[in-house]
Scaffold this active site. Structure first.
Site, PDB file in Angstrom:
ATOM      1  N   GLU A 130       7.300 -21.538   9.292  1.00  0.00           N
ATOM      2  CA  GLU A 130       7.594 -20.602  10.325  1.00  0.00           C
ATOM      3  C   GLU A 130       8.681 -21.058  11.344  1.00  0.00           C
ATOM      4  OE1 GLU A 130       4.559 -20.128  13.684  1.00  0.00           O
ATOM      5  OE2 GLU A 130       3.750 -19.775  12.002  1.00  0.00           O
TER       6      GLU A 130
ATOM      7  N   GLU B  74       0.567  -1.243   0.099  1.00  0.00           N
ATOM      8  CA  GLU B  74       0.052   0.015   0.021  1.00  0.00           C
ATOM      9  C   GLU B  74       0.972   1.252  -0.003  1.00  0.00           C
ATOM     10  OE1 GLU B  74      -2.654  -0.465   3.068  1.00  0.00           O
ATOM     11  OE2 GLU B  74      -3.942  -1.512   2.154  1.00  0.00           O
TER      12      GLU B  74
END
Length: 296
Positions: A113, A82
């Site tokens: 992870e 963004e």
């Protein structure tokens, strides 16, 4: 280990969540969310330090790199992408890495992870250097992927920030700046996409937006470096020019075209009554700060 994390404990106010009315659930969620802003307020000092670090990276042609897994990783990617339309920044300037790669944005990648070497490897793949700032995101504060990334970033002498939602977090120990957001137990036990996710999203908003202000991407409170990549953003650009200069729509549109769709340059052209070339030169001389260009 997990049972010692506040974000994994049960919320005493929602023990009967499955028996509550819809209105009661919504009200308790809203009330619990009030803790988020209070948690952030306590960490403003640390967040400020992080912003200074990011600004320094930008000024040295470095990058802001978010690293996370699951929800935290997705939030980093969201903030990164963004920044491009909002601030006209190059796509590589703010970068988001997620354990398991981009396919993990929409689908969980099992075990991605849990390996600290994966975090290191992902930073190696984008040629991390000492001018970059790495922000590690983990609600638990202990995600191995994030720990590995931060440790490698320290080895490369890059800036490091850890953002967690538990105190005494593992990622805090391997970060130059620690932001620990005590949002408490979740309405739905262990669902850290709720308060913890909201807190992380808010802090990322604060860091990236304030850092962009700090490098001249904003004039007054207007996003004067936005990229007008579609009709909506072209119209927004014209409205920004109108707001900054008090001209009418037709005048703003005309200068928008004369400035080759560069909002900053159009504003300087109008307020200083100069040519496009002169406006561009003035802005280059002050590293893109409109206010400085107007007073030069």
């Amino acid at each position: 280990m997990l049972d010692k994390l506040v974000t994994e404990t049960r919320n005493k106010h929602t023990m009967d969540l499955d028996q509550m009315s819809i209105q009661d659930i919504l009200q308790i969620m809203n009330k619990e969310d009030e803790r988020v802003t209070r948690a952030i307020e306590k960490e403003i000092g640390s967040i400020e330090k992080a912003v200074h670090m990011v600004i320094q990276s930008f000024q040295n042609n470095g990058r802001l790199i978010y690293v996370g897994a699951g929800t935290s990783g997705r939030l980093g990617i969201l903030d990164a992408v963004e920044c491009v339309p909002t601030f006209g920044s190059p796509s590589e300037m703010v970068h988001g890495l997620i354990a398991g790669g981009m396919k993990a944005v929409s689908n969980a990648v099992e075990g991605a992870e849990d390996n600290p070497d994966f975090g290191k490897k992902d930073l190696e793949n984008i040629d991390l250097n000492k001018n970059d700032t790495v922000i590690g995101l983990a609600a638990s504060g202990r995600t191995p992927y994030v720990v590995g990334a931060l440790q490698y970033a320290n080895e490369k002498k890059a800036g490091t920030v850890g953002i967690s939602c538990n105190t005494n977090a593992e990622i805090s120990k391997c970060s130059q700046i620690a932001v620990e957001l005590e949002t408490g137990s979740e309405v739905l036990t262990g669902s850290t996409r709720l308060k913890a996710g909201t807190a992380q999203k808010m802090v990322l908003n604060m860091i990236s937006t304030t850092a962009m202000v700090g490098i001249g991407k904003v004039y007054q409170n207007l996003m004067v470096d936005l990229k007008p990549t579609n009709h909506k953003l072209e119209e927004r650009s014209k409205r920004i020019i109108m707001e900054a200069t008090n001209v009418d729509y037709e005048t703003a549109s005309s200068y928008f075209e004369k400035a080759n769709h560069h909002v900053k340059e159009a504003i300087v052209m109008i307020l200083l009554q100069c040519s496009h070339e002169e406006a561009a030169e003035k802005l280059r001389g002050v590293n893109g700060f409109v206010r400085k260009a107007l007073s030069k």
